[in-house]
Design a protein around this motif. Structure first.
Motif, PDB file in Angstrom:
ATOM      1  N   PRO A 327       0.812  -1.224   0.000  1.00  0.00           N
ATOM      2  CA  PRO A 327       0.000   0.000   0.000  1.00  0.00           C
ATOM      3  C   PRO A 327       0.842   1.268   0.000  1.00  0.00           C
ATOM      4  O   PRO A 327       0.450   2.278  -0.586  1.00  0.00           O
ATOM      5  N   ARG A 328       2.018   1.213   0.643  1.00  0.00           N
ATOM      6  CA  ARG A 328       2.889   2.386   0.692  1.00  0.00           C
ATOM      7  C   ARG A 328       3.534   2.647  -0.665  1.00  0.00           C
ATOM      8  O   ARG A 328       3.751   3.792  -1.046  1.00  0.00           O
ATOM      9  N   LEU A 329       3.834   1.578  -1.384  1.00  0.00           N
ATOM     10  CA  LEU A 329       4.352   1.736  -2.745  1.00  0.00           C
ATOM     11  C   LEU A 329       3.276   2.314  -3.655  1.00  0.00           C
ATOM     12  O   LEU A 329       3.538   3.245  -4.436  1.00  0.00           O
ATOM     13  N   LEU A 330       2.059   1.778  -3.577  1.00  0.00           N
ATOM     14  CA  LEU A 330       0.955   2.310  -4.376  1.00  0.00           C
ATOM     15  C   LEU A 330       0.675   3.771  -4.018  1.00  0.00           C
ATOM     16  O   LEU A 330       0.390   4.596  -4.897  1.00  0.00           O
ATOM     17  N   TYR A 331       0.772   4.096  -2.727  1.00  0.00           N
ATOM     18  CA  TYR A 331       0.591   5.478  -2.267  1.00  0.00           C
ATOM     19  C   TYR A 331       1.628   6.407  -2.893  1.00  0.00           C
ATOM     20  O   TYR A 331       1.298   7.508  -3.373  1.00  0.00           O
ATOM     21  N   ALA A 332       2.902   5.964  -2.920  1.00  0.00           N
ATOM     22  CA  ALA A 332       3.964   6.796  -3.493  1.00  0.00           C
ATOM     23  C   ALA A 332       3.755   7.006  -4.994  1.00  0.00           C
ATOM     24  O   ALA A 332       3.880   8.129  -5.498  1.00  0.00           O
ATOM     25  N   MET A 333       3.420   5.953  -5.708  1.00  0.00           N
ATOM     26  CA  MET A 333       3.234   6.064  -7.156  1.00  0.00           C
ATOM     27  C   MET A 333       1.995   6.906  -7.486  1.00  0.00           C
ATOM     28  O   MET A 333       2.007   7.687  -8.444  1.00  0.00           O
ATOM     29  N   ALA A 334       0.920   6.735  -6.702  1.00  0.00           N
ATOM     30  CA  ALA A 334      -0.292   7.528  -6.945  1.00  0.00           C
ATOM     31  C   ALA A 334      -0.075   8.991  -6.600  1.00  0.00           C
ATOM     32  O   ALA A 334      -0.591   9.889  -7.275  1.00  0.00           O
ATOM     33  N   SER A 335       0.703   9.259  -5.543  1.00  0.00           N
ATOM     34  CA  SER A 335       1.010  10.646  -5.175  1.00  0.00           C
ATOM     35  C   SER A 335       1.788  11.352  -6.270  1.00  0.00           C
ATOM     36  O   SER A 335       1.682  12.568  -6.439  1.00  0.00           O
ATOM     37  N   ASP A 336       2.571  10.590  -7.027  1.00  0.00           N
ATOM     38  CA  ASP A 336       3.326  11.152  -8.152  1.00  0.00           C
ATOM     39  C   ASP A 336       2.501  11.200  -9.437  1.00  0.00           C
ATOM     40  O   ASP A 336       2.992  11.660 -10.463  1.00  0.00           O
ATOM     41  N   GLY A 337       1.266  10.686  -9.394  1.00  0.00           N
ATOM     42  CA  GLY A 337       0.392  10.737 -10.560  1.00  0.00           C
ATOM     43  C   GLY A 337       0.643   9.657 -11.595  1.00  0.00           C
ATOM     44  O   GLY A 337       0.070   9.708 -12.683  1.00  0.00           O
ATOM     45  N   LEU A 338       1.480   8.656 -11.278  1.00  0.00           N
ATOM     46  CA  LEU A 338       1.808   7.633 -12.267  1.00  0.00           C
ATOM     47  C   LEU A 338       0.780   6.513 -12.320  1.00  0.00           C
ATOM     48  O   LEU A 338       0.698   5.787 -13.315  1.00  0.00           O
ATOM     49  N   ILE A 339       0.035   6.310 -11.234  1.00  0.00           N
ATOM     50  CA  ILE A 339      -1.099   5.390 -11.249  1.00  0.00           C
ATOM     51  C   ILE A 339      -2.298   6.130 -10.665  1.00  0.00           C
ATOM     52  O   ILE A 339      -2.186   7.278 -10.248  1.00  0.00           O
ATOM     53  N   PHE A 340      -3.427   5.476 -10.571  1.00  0.00           N
ATOM     54  CA  PHE A 340      -4.680   6.126 -10.237  1.00  0.00           C
ATOM     55  C   PHE A 340      -4.632   6.787  -8.857  1.00  0.00           C
ATOM     56  O   PHE A 340      -4.176   6.200  -7.876  1.00  0.00           O
ATOM     57  N   LYS A 341      -5.156   8.007  -8.773  1.00  0.00           N
ATOM     58  CA  LYS A 341      -5.048   8.853  -7.588  1.00  0.00           C
ATOM     59  C   LYS A 341      -5.715   8.246  -6.352  1.00  0.00           C
ATOM     60  O   LYS A 341      -5.357   8.590  -5.221  1.00  0.00           O
ATOM     61  N   CYS A 342      -6.686   7.369  -6.536  1.00  0.00           N
ATOM     62  CA  CYS A 342      -7.389   6.817  -5.376  1.00  0.00           C
ATOM     63  C   CYS A 342      -6.442   6.089  -4.435  1.00  0.00           C
ATOM     64  O   CYS A 342      -6.693   6.016  -3.219  1.00  0.00           O
ATOM     65  N   PHE A 343      -5.321   5.578  -4.958  1.00  0.00           N
ATOM     66  CA  PHE A 343      -4.374   4.854  -4.115  1.00  0.00           C
ATOM     67  C   PHE A 343      -3.589   5.780  -3.192  1.00  0.00           C
ATOM     68  O   PHE A 343      -2.874   5.309  -2.297  1.00  0.00           O
ATOM     69  N   ALA A 344      -3.704   7.092  -3.394  1.00  0.00           N
ATOM     70  CA  ALA A 344      -3.023   8.051  -2.524  1.00  0.00           C
ATOM     71  C   ALA A 344      -3.883   8.456  -1.331  1.00  0.00           C
ATOM     72  O   ALA A 344      -3.454   9.274  -0.505  1.00  0.00           O
ATOM     73  N   CYS A 345      -5.098   7.914  -1.214  1.00  0.00           N
ATOM     74  CA  CYS A 345      -5.996   8.270  -0.101  1.00  0.00           C
ATOM     75  C   CYS A 345      -5.466   7.698   1.208  1.00  0.00           C
ATOM     76  O   CYS A 345      -5.151   6.507   1.287  1.00  0.00           O
ATOM     77  N   VAL A 346      -5.358   8.556   2.225  1.00  0.00           N
ATOM     78  CA  VAL A 346      -4.861   8.157   3.542  1.00  0.00           C
ATOM     79  C   VAL A 346      -5.941   8.425   4.581  1.00  0.00           C
ATOM     80  O   VAL A 346      -6.552   9.495   4.597  1.00  0.00           O
ATOM     81  N   SER A 347      -6.191   7.452   5.452  1.00  0.00           N
ATOM     82  CA  SER A 347      -7.188   7.606   6.509  1.00  0.00           C
ATOM     83  C   SER A 347      -6.727   8.662   7.512  1.00  0.00           C
ATOM     84  O   SER A 347      -5.584   8.620   7.982  1.00  0.00           O
ATOM     85  N   LYS A 348      -7.593   9.616   7.840  1.00  0.00           N
ATOM     86  CA  LYS A 348      -7.229  10.663   8.788  1.00  0.00           C
ATOM     87  C   LYS A 348      -7.103  10.112  10.213  1.00  0.00           C
ATOM     88  O   LYS A 348      -6.333  10.633  11.016  1.00  0.00           O
ATOM     89  N   SER A 349      -7.850   9.080  10.534  1.00  0.00           N
ATOM     90  CA  SER A 349      -7.829   8.542  11.903  1.00  0.00           C
ATOM     91  C   SER A 349      -6.649   7.603  12.148  1.00  0.00           C
ATOM     92  O   SER A 349      -5.990   7.663  13.183  1.00  0.00           O
ATOM     93  N   THR A 350      -6.344   6.739  11.184  1.00  0.00           N
ATOM     94  CA  THR A 350      -5.260   5.757  11.382  1.00  0.00           C
ATOM     95  C   THR A 350      -3.979   6.127  10.639  1.00  0.00           C
ATOM     96  O   THR A 350      -2.947   5.507  10.878  1.00  0.00           O
ATOM     97  N   GLU A 351      -4.045   7.134   9.738  1.00  0.00           N
ATOM     98  CA  GLU A 351      -2.901   7.557   8.925  1.00  0.00           C
ATOM     99  C   GLU A 351      -2.317   6.389   8.129  1.00  0.00           C
ATOM    100  O   GLU A 351      -1.110   6.228   8.012  1.00  0.00           O
ATOM    101  N   VAL A 352      -3.210   5.569   7.591  1.00  0.00           N
ATOM    102  CA  VAL A 352      -2.847   4.418   6.772  1.00  0.00           C
ATOM    103  C   VAL A 352      -3.428   4.617   5.381  1.00  0.00           C
ATOM    104  O   VAL A 352      -4.571   5.073   5.255  1.00  0.00           O
TER     105      VAL A 352
END
Length: 580
Positions: A327-352
């Motif tokens: 999930p952290r790899l998908l988060y990094a790639m999505a944050s850079d816009g290389l894969i779908f943005k939904c993978f950059a979503c982080v929970s505000k309560s658990t920060e996951v």
């Protein structure tokens, strides 16, 4: 040219961005080390050590693990330098993005997605088989009677709901937050380590030195073949680098935790392989559950239950080794816009990164449920080896480039006399940096040719065939000339939190070992890899190129400034205020 520029653009990261994160910085040195041990010391210590001893190396398996451990440390040191410099989620993906370019970064990231997902599914399948064997296959028989078998080639013989179940349980634990997840892994890893210590102590108690009288029955060739298999038993420590964005003090904790994890894992593999070959003859080890059966043969029946508990805990931690970084790899790639943005979503309560965690767990569970173990295992290694190779290459490239990337080591003002002594030392220039980069990429592709020669040309060379002898001489000359030119180029003097020693020798050795192991993979693995890459490149070309955050940033600039010029300017600032 425009397309080539897009493929080779590199990520710019300021120091402020390095320190900012949506994730929770809560992992200590102990947390990171435990995570690395848990992800590395899985089923291998209970299965691989016995298989190598029985079929490949005999009691000399201990030497095979020593060689494999040294090879793993080479890659581990390269990860340690990058983890200290650029402690961001994404591991090898982010390292290659800031040094090599966007296309290579995407390829490495996409391969790691495959590695982590299939790794979790494969170990989930192994966990299920091990647990089911303890209760006399009651789960498998119930499924076959009430649901029926799967009669499709390449798929498992039945839907393995137990495999999917353990993966889903670990996914839910991760959704509660990284700290709770690491506490759980800490507990199961401690149980695993206690069991391994028990195996070693019992092995010393029951040891019969005469079983080592034929120490190297398969000769040096068997030892080397065993080390190639044992190398994959050390895969998993890179999860520490992936968790860099959640570490409290990443510049210090990541290098130290990687070295500690690899050291503990080597001692465990060395101790277990020594114990099992000292308590029972290597050529009489059973197929399947060889370790507990070896103790059973010596009258220690109770040991098999303790070993079973350790194996299940070790495999539980190893499943987490795939589910945690993905999930952290998908988060990094999505944050850079290389894969779908939904993978950059982080929970505000658990920060996951909850979307990536759900996606990873569900898909890994489905794969583990329907595919057979062997089909899953064959796809794991190529992504790992590519990542290791690119990280070693990136470390080498950066060492010969002007400027700096990432955090630098803060040093106090030195006396004037000492600074005068350092003046004759030469810093890299743009020209020397380009020469070094060309030589390093030449060596990168050269190692593929050298590996092919080792696999196919050594025997003809020993038999004196002229073409093989001439080719061997040309390969030696090319290597010596390339290394000599590279050694003449000035290296960066920037003080770093951690530096790989013995440059260029150590990174080059790591590159060669990883490329050689890649070339040993069977053609079917490369064909499946090609299919996976076709899917990934389609996503990158039709989505990533247009949504790349780095591409948009560079387009917004009035004039594009090359990376080396940016780095050169940054290096003039005190302590490297800005970096790529």
């Amino acid at each position: 040219m425009g397309c080539l520029w897009q493929f080779s653009r590199r990520k710019f990261i300021s120091l402020e961005k390095l320190e900012e994160t949506k994730l929770s910085r809560c992992l200590s040195l102990l947390d990171l080390t435990t995570l690395g041990i848990g992800c590395t010391l899985g089923a291998g210590v209970y299965v691989i050590a016995c298989e190598i001893a029985r079929d490949v190396a005999g009691p000399a398996t201990v030497i095979s693990f020593l060689i494999a451990g040294i090879a793993s440390v080479l890659s581990g040191l390269c990860y340690a330098e990058f983890g200290a410099r650029v402690p961001k989620a994404g591991s090898a993906y982010i390292y290659s993005y800031v040094t090599v370019g966007e296309l290579v970064a995407f390829i490495i990231g996409w391969n790691l997605v495959m590695e982590y997902m299939i790794g979790a599914a494969a170990i989930g399948r192994a966990w299920s088989a091990y647990f089911d064997s303890m209760i006399h296959d009651k789960v498998r028989l119930w499924v076959l009677e009430n649901i029926g078998p799967i009669r499709i080639d390449g798929l498992g013989g039945y839907p393995d709901f137990l495999s999917a179940g353990i993966i889903f349980v670990l996914m839910i634990i991760q959704l509660f937050g990284v700290k709770k997840s690491t506490v759980f892994i800490f507990v199961v890893t401690c149980v695993n380590m206690i069991v391994i210590l028990f195996i070693i102590v019992m092995g010393i108690t029951l040891a019969r030195p005469e079983y080592w009288s034929d120490f190297m029955p398969y000769g040096p060739t068997g030892v080397l073949a065993g080390s190639a298999t044992a190398f994959f038993a050390f895969v998993g420590f890179d999860v520490i680098a992936t968790a860099g964005e959640e570490a409290k003090n990443p510049s210090k904790a990541i290098p130290l935790s990687i070295m500690l994890a690899l050291t503990v894992c080597f001692l465990a593999y060395f101790g277990v392989s020594a114990a099992v070959t000292l308590i029972w003859p290597y050529n009489k080890l059973d197929y399947g559950a060889a370790l507990p059966k070896a103790f059973e043969h010596r009258g220690a029946d109770f040991a098999k239950y303790i070993i079973a508990a350790g194996a299940l805990c070790g495999m539980t931690a190893a499943i987490n080794g795939g589910l945690f970084p993905l999930p952290r790899l998908l988060y990094a790639m999505a944050s850079d816009g290389l894969i779908f943005k939904c993978f950059a979503c982080v929970s505000k309560s658990t920060e996951v990164p909850f979307v990536g965690t759900l996606f990873s767990g569900i898909l890994a569970g489905i794969l583990g449920m329907i595919f057979e173990l062997q089909a899953l295992v064959e796809m794991m290694s190529i992504g790992t080896l590519q990542a290791y190779t690119i990280v070693s290459t990136s470390v080498l490239i950066l060492r010969y480039q002007p400027g700096t990337i990432g955090f630098v080591k803060s040093i106090e003002e030195e006396p004037e006399s000492s600074s005068e002594l350092k003046k004759p030392l030469q810093e890299p220039t743009e020209r020397s940096g380009k020469i070094s980069r060309c030589i390093i990429w030449f060596l990168f592709f050269y190692f593929f040719g050298l590996s092919a020669f080792f696999i196919n040309g050594l025997i003809p060379m020993y038999e004196g065939e002229l073409w093989a002898v001439i080719l061997a001489l040309l390969l030696v000359i090319a290597f010596v000339v390339a290394v000599a030119i590279l050694s003449m180029q000035p290296k960066s003097l920037t003080p770093l939190p951690f530096k790989v020693p013995l440059v260029p020798g150590l990174p080059l050795s790591s590159m060669f070992i990883n490329i050689y192991l890649m070339m040993e993979l069977n053609p079917a693995t490369w064909m499946r890899f090609a299919v996976w890459m076709a899917i990934g490149l389609s996503i990158y070309i039709f989505y990533g190129l247009r949504h790349s955050v780095e591409g948009k940033r560079q387009q917004e600039q009035e004039g594009y400034v090359p990376l080396d010029q940016i780095n050169g300017k940054n290096d003039q600032d005190k302590d490297g205020e800005t970096l790529e």
